[in-house]
Design a protein around this motif. Structure first.
Motif, short mmCIF file in Angstrom:
data_model
loop_
_atom_site.label_atom_id
_atom_site.label_comp_id
_atom_site.label_asym_id
_atom_site.label_seq_id
_atom_site.Cartn_x
_atom_site.Cartn_y
_atom_site.Cartn_z
N UNK A 113 -26.95 -3.40 -17.22
CA UNK A 113 -28.42 -3.74 -18.29
C UNK A 113 -29.61 -3.72 -17.83
N UNK A 114 -29.18 -3.34 -15.69
CA UNK A 114 -30.29 -3.25 -14.92
C UNK A 114 -29.80 -1.41 -15.11
N UNK A 115 -29.72 -0.56 -15.29
CA UNK A 115 -29.96 1.01 -15.36
C UNK A 115 -30.39 1.71 -16.17
N UNK A 116 -31.92 1.22 -16.49
CA UNK A 116 -32.07 1.57 -17.59
C UNK A 116 -32.56 3.36 -17.67
N UNK A 117 -32.67 3.72 -16.47
CA UNK A 117 -31.83 5.42 -16.64
C UNK A 117 -30.82 6.17 -17.00
N UNK A 118 -29.80 4.94 -16.88
CA UNK A 118 -28.47 5.36 -16.94
C UNK A 118 -28.26 4.76 -19.07
N UNK A 119 -29.49 4.06 -19.13
CA UNK A 119 -28.92 3.76 -20.45
C UNK A 119 -29.60 4.80 -21.23
N UNK A 120 -30.54 5.14 -20.71
CA UNK A 120 -30.81 6.70 -21.74
C UNK A 120 -30.60 7.46 -21.94
N UNK A 121 -29.59 8.03 -20.65
CA UNK A 121 -29.04 9.21 -20.33
C UNK A 121 -27.66 9.29 -21.18
N UNK A 122 -27.03 8.36 -21.08
CA UNK A 122 -26.15 8.45 -22.07
C UNK A 122 -26.36 8.44 -23.61
N UNK A 123 -27.51 7.89 -24.00
CA UNK A 123 -28.47 7.46 -25.19
C UNK A 123 -28.00 8.85 -25.30
N UNK A 124 -29.06 9.70 -24.88
CA UNK A 124 -28.91 11.20 -25.30
C UNK A 124 -27.65 12.26 -25.14
N UNK A 125 -26.74 11.79 -24.72
CA UNK A 125 -25.63 12.62 -24.59
C UNK A 125 -25.36 12.05 -25.98
N UNK A 126 -25.48 11.21 -27.05
CA UNK A 126 -24.70 10.46 -28.15
C UNK A 126 -23.73 9.59 -28.43
N UNK A 127 -24.37 8.62 -26.43
CA UNK A 127 -22.93 7.22 -26.53
C UNK A 127 -23.83 6.31 -27.12
N UNK A 128 -22.83 5.67 -28.13
CA UNK A 128 -23.21 4.22 -29.17
C UNK A 128 -23.01 3.05 -28.24
N UNK A 129 -23.34 1.89 -28.19
CA UNK A 129 -23.50 0.07 -27.85
C UNK A 129 -21.61 0.47 -28.39
N UNK A 130 -20.52 -0.13 -27.77
CA UNK A 130 -19.66 -0.63 -28.36
C UNK A 130 -19.73 -2.48 -28.13
N UNK A 131 -19.44 -2.96 -26.79
CA UNK A 131 -19.61 -3.91 -26.72
C UNK A 131 -20.38 -3.80 -26.08
N UNK A 132 -20.86 -5.85 -25.24
CA UNK A 132 -22.19 -6.37 -24.62
C UNK A 132 -21.17 -6.98 -23.10
N UNK A 133 -20.79 -7.24 -21.68
CA UNK A 133 -20.20 -8.20 -21.25
C UNK A 133 -21.34 -9.00 -20.57
N UNK A 134 -20.89 -10.00 -21.39
CA UNK A 134 -21.75 -11.28 -20.27
C UNK A 134 -21.03 -12.29 -19.72
N UNK A 135 -22.11 -13.06 -18.45
CA UNK A 135 -21.64 -13.58 -17.50
C UNK A 135 -22.28 -14.78 -17.11
N UNK A 136 -21.61 -15.61 -16.57
CA UNK A 136 -22.13 -17.26 -15.60
C UNK A 136 -21.62 -17.58 -14.71
N UNK A 137 -22.94 -18.05 -14.26
CA UNK A 137 -21.57 -18.26 -12.86
C UNK A 137 -21.15 -20.06 -13.68
N UNK A 138 -19.82 -20.46 -12.66
CA UNK A 138 -19.21 -21.31 -13.11
C UNK A 138 -20.04 -22.63 -12.25
N UNK A 139 -20.37 -23.10 -12.92
CA UNK A 139 -21.07 -24.44 -12.02
C UNK A 139 -19.96 -26.07 -12.14
#
Length: 139
Positions: A113-139
């Motif tokens: 998610x931090x890689x905004x340049x890659x996000x733009x690049x893949x969208x320009x190539x026609x890639x679409x979001x399919x899922x998102x991975x979420x995370x958090x530390x175990x407390x």
């Protein structure tokens, strides 16, 4: 270049990535010999300026997921000095061709998610979001 990629990931997501090490070299060298994997390299005047790795997978155990062959891009990196020159597009185009020749019906990849340049690049190539991975530390 693998070091560049590894450092970017470690700097931005140390909860998921370790600092680059020599172990990466061994991992990439072993990838060269996997028959289900492709390792494409871009060169300019004999200097390597980018690479992409991908492999074909097929779901054989989860009944609610499709079982058709899927090309999964593992890594793509273009040398910082060569970014914006079309090398990434060329590598992904060759990866597409390879995937098609292998009978893949989809190409999938993960982008942090931090890689905004890659996000733009893949969208320009026609890639679409399919899922998102979420995370958090175990407390």
């Amino acid at each position: 270049m693998s070091h560049q990629l590894g450092l970017t990931h470690f700097d931005n997501a140390p909860e998921a990535f370790v600092q680059p090490s020599d172990a990466e070299k061994d991992f990439l060298l072993s990838a060269l010999y996997e028959t289900a994997r492709v390792f494409l390299v871009a060169e300019i005047d004999g200097d390597i300026v980018g690479f992409v790795t991908a492999k074909i997978t097929r779901n054989e155990s989860i009944p609610f997921l499709i079982s058709s062959p899927i090309c999964r891009v593992g890594s793509i990196v273009v040398d910082e000095a060569s970014k914006g020159s079309g090398i990434g597009r060329m590598l992904m185009s060759h990866c597409d061709d390879w995937a098609k020749a292998q009978g893949a019906e989809q190409i999938r990849l993960e982008v942090m998610s931090f890689n905004e340049d890659a996000e733009r690049f893949y969208k320009e190539l026609g890639y679409k979001d399919q899922s998102k991975t979420r995370w958090k530390p175990v407390e």
